[in-house]
Scaffold this motif. Structure first.
Motif, PDB file in Angstrom:
ATOM      1  N   PHE A  59      13.614  84.310  31.206  1.00  0.00           N
ATOM      2  CA  PHE A  59      12.259  83.590  31.464  1.00  0.00           C
ATOM      3  C   PHE A  59      12.020  82.576  30.557  1.00  0.00           C
ATOM      4  CE2 PHE A  59      12.292  88.234  33.010  1.00  0.00           C
ATOM      5  CZ  PHE A  59      11.759  87.946  34.441  1.00  0.00           C
ATOM      6  N   ASN A  60      12.798  81.504  31.118  1.00  0.00           N
ATOM      7  CA  ASN A  60      12.460  80.213  30.258  1.00  0.00           C
ATOM      8  C   ASN A  60      12.479  78.954  31.343  1.00  0.00           C
ATOM      9  OD1 ASN A  60      15.174  79.743  31.131  1.00  0.00           O
ATOM     10  ND2 ASN A  60      15.984  80.641  29.048  1.00  0.00           N
ATOM     11  N   ARG A  61      12.721  77.877  31.020  1.00  0.00           N
ATOM     12  CA  ARG A  61      12.770  76.591  31.862  1.00  0.00           C
ATOM     13  C   ARG A  61      13.712  76.750  32.893  1.00  0.00           C
ATOM     14  NH1 ARG A  61      11.767  71.785  27.384  1.00  0.00           N
ATOM     15  NH2 ARG A  61       9.748  72.386  26.873  1.00  0.00           N
ATOM     16  N   THR A  62      14.818  77.456  32.774  1.00  0.00           N
ATOM     17  CA  THR A  62      15.812  77.389  33.589  1.00  0.00           C
ATOM     18  C   THR A  62      15.752  78.770  34.445  1.00  0.00           C
ATOM     19  OG1 THR A  62      17.562  78.511  32.180  1.00  0.00           O
ATOM     20  CG2 THR A  62      17.474  76.267  31.780  1.00  0.00           C
ATOM     21  N   PHE A  63      14.922  79.275  34.472  1.00  0.00           N
ATOM     22  CA  PHE A  63      14.640  80.628  35.257  1.00  0.00           C
ATOM     23  C   PHE A  63      14.972  80.406  36.643  1.00  0.00           C
ATOM     24  CE2 PHE A  63      12.193  83.394  38.024  1.00  0.00           C
ATOM     25  CZ  PHE A  63      12.693  84.714  37.614  1.00  0.00           C
ATOM     26  N   ILE A  64      14.432  79.257  37.403  1.00  0.00           N
ATOM     27  CA  ILE A  64      14.529  79.036  38.585  1.00  0.00           C
ATOM     28  C   ILE A  64      15.941  78.604  38.871  1.00  0.00           C
ATOM     29  CG2 ILE A  64      13.945  77.516  40.599  1.00  0.00           C
ATOM     30  CD1 ILE A  64      11.775  79.540  39.736  1.00  0.00           C
ATOM     31  N   LYS A  65      16.602  77.906  38.101  1.00  0.00           N
ATOM     32  CA  LYS A  65      18.100  77.482  38.253  1.00  0.00           C
ATOM     33  C   LYS A  65      18.898  78.898  38.436  1.00  0.00           C
ATOM     34  CE  LYS A  65      21.468  74.357  36.561  1.00  0.00           C
ATOM     35  NZ  LYS A  65      21.857  73.185  35.401  1.00  0.00           N
ATOM     36  N   GLN A  66      18.497  79.732  37.306  1.00  0.00           N
ATOM     37  CA  GLN A  66      19.408  80.995  37.159  1.00  0.00           C
ATOM     38  C   GLN A  66      19.262  81.877  38.654  1.00  0.00           C
ATOM     39  OE1 GLN A  66      18.776  83.278  33.486  1.00  0.00           O
ATOM     40  NE2 GLN A  66      17.438  81.439  32.838  1.00  0.00           N
ATOM     41  N   LEU A  67      18.078  82.061  38.956  1.00  0.00           N
ATOM     42  CA  LEU A  67      17.619  82.609  40.131  1.00  0.00           C
ATOM     43  C   LEU A  67      18.464  82.258  41.423  1.00  0.00           C
ATOM     44  CD1 LEU A  67      16.232  85.158  41.360  1.00  0.00           C
ATOM     45  CD2 LEU A  67      14.245  83.532  41.952  1.00  0.00           C
ATOM     46  N   ARG A  68      18.588  80.947  41.324  1.00  0.00           N
ATOM     47  CA  ARG A  68      19.242  80.232  42.775  1.00  0.00           C
ATOM     48  C   ARG A  68      20.877  80.270  42.464  1.00  0.00           C
ATOM     49  NH1 ARG A  68      17.474  74.934  42.145  1.00  0.00           N
ATOM     50  NH2 ARG A  68      15.553  75.264  43.488  1.00  0.00           N
ATOM     51  N   SER A  69      21.190  80.303  41.554  1.00  0.00           N
ATOM     52  CA  SER A  69      22.728  80.445  41.148  1.00  0.00           C
ATOM     53  C   SER A  69      23.000  81.847  41.700  1.00  0.00           C
ATOM     54  CB  SER A  69      22.932  80.450  39.837  1.00  0.00           C
ATOM     55  OG  SER A  69      24.209  80.504  39.691  1.00  0.00           O
TER      56      SER A  69
END
Length: 385
Positions: A59-69
């Protein structure tokens, strides 16, 4: 067409479709288009979501990017097909293809016995070749696709399974390197490396073959089985196309004739032939061998013409690129197999108990004794390698 019910619990990896072949078509019409069927099945991809990856989310700034991946992960289909005919045309569509890594080990060696050698695995089965049932085998394939490795598999297996009964004449027309590690095995009579050595070895075999034929006739024996002889003599040729390049036309024709004689009359007398080449064209593949061949193992070839020479159909040119060991094994039907890869260290360990360097006179005396004990004849024929 109908979809045949399969037991998903026993084999969940494939679905079987059954068709009635339209009038005017035959099995080969579908086999020749194997590559197109396979490409058509695999021109799509599917979403593959790994639930375990959700536990690794940060849960950091890249959370959305991780989830989309995770959610957008797509996997290209790698389906395989088998085509058979049993009165109806059968297509088996497998969710996963053949393994690419198949290693020759002790467990594999235990799956074969006597005069069997491992061919490899299909999508469903383990395949053996039994030289008591199918005495002559043709092996073809481009360089680096598994042809020579398979020959080493065969020699190693036969030495291990029948150390006291197998004899070899190994013909390696690429300088002898492929068979060099077997040269001092007690089962190996000779390793021929050039035209002169090949002719000498084959002439000696031909003389012995005719002597044995006369003996069988005098005794009333129909074949090696009725005679009760346990010995089998394997003639293995690696790179048979080189025979067509012999500078002396008489040597070339004589060599082809002698190999043809082994294929034509040798089976019932205890001789077995494996003829291998990477250039299977009509002018280098003796008709006398092909007409007496009972099985073929064909690795990837350059074009459909070469495939037709070996298999009498197209297909070997469509085997995957850069995938050593993938081949078509042909007997009464065609099966795509992955042949095992054998390490040289495994070969050395397996054949080590059978390495011996005898004086020629000692070997001749031993063979004379064996022949006398079995009521056979002996012809001193091979020079020490």
């Amino acid at each position: 067409m109908y979809r045949r019910n399969t037991n998903k619990k026993s084999d969940p990896n494939y679905t079987e479709y059954v068709f009635k072949i339209p009038l005017g078509l035959e099995l080969s019409d579908f086999q020749d288009k194997y590559g197109k069927f396979k490409d058509g099945l695999n021109n799509r991809s599917a979403y593959r979501i790994n639930l375990r990856q959700f536990k690794e989310l940060k849960f950091n700034r890249t959370f959305i990017k991780q989830l989309r991946s995770i959610l957008e992960n797509r996997e290209q289909f790698r389906k395989e097909i088998e085509i058979e005919y049993d009165g109806m045309l059968i297509f088996r569509v497998y969710d996963k293809g053949l393994t690419r890594d198949y290693t020759f080990d002790d467990a594999l060696l235990k799956k074969v016995s006597n005069w069997e050698i491992p061919i490899g695995i299909t999508l469903r089965d383990f395949i053996r070749h039994d030289f008591e049932k199918l005495q002559m085998l043709v092996v073809a394939g481009m360089t680096r696709y598994g042809k020579t490795v398979f020959l080493k598999n065969a020699v190693t297996t036969l030495i291990h399974n029948e150390p006291d009964n197998v004899k070899f004449t190994l013909i390696d027309l690429k300088g002898g390197l492929a068979f060099s590690r077997f040269a001092n095995c007690k089962q190996v009579n000779t390793v021929a490396k050039n035209a002169e050595e090949t002719i000498d070895a084959l002439e000696a075999i031909h003389t012995e073959l005719l002597d044995r034929q006369e003996l069988f006739l005098s005794k009333g024996w129909e074949d090696i089985g009725e005679a009760g002889w346990k010995e089998r003599h394997f003639v293995i040729v690696d790179e048979g196309a080189e025979i067509a390049g012999f500078p002396d036309n008489k040597e070339r024709d004589r060599c082809s004739y002698l190999l043809g004689e082994v294929a034509r009359i040798g089976a019932g007398l205890g001789y077995r032939l494996i003829f291998a080449t990477q250039y299977p064209t009509a002018d280098v593949f003796p008709r006398s061998i092909k007409s007496n061949t009972s099985a073929a193992l064909c690795f990837k070839l350059k074009n459909s013409t070469q495939s037709m020479v070996v298999l009498d159909r197209k297909g070997a040119e469509s085997l995957p690129l850069k995938l050593p060991g993938r081949a078509i094994y042909q007997t009464d039907c065609d099966r795509i197999v992955q042949t095992p890869y054998i390490k040289n260290s495994f070969i050395d360990t397996t054949i080590a108990p059978h390495i011996t360097i005898k004086a020629r006179s000692e070997r001749i005396a031993s063979q004379r004794s064996d022949e006398k004990a079995t009521g056979g004849t002996y012809t001193a024929q091979f020079e020490e390698v």
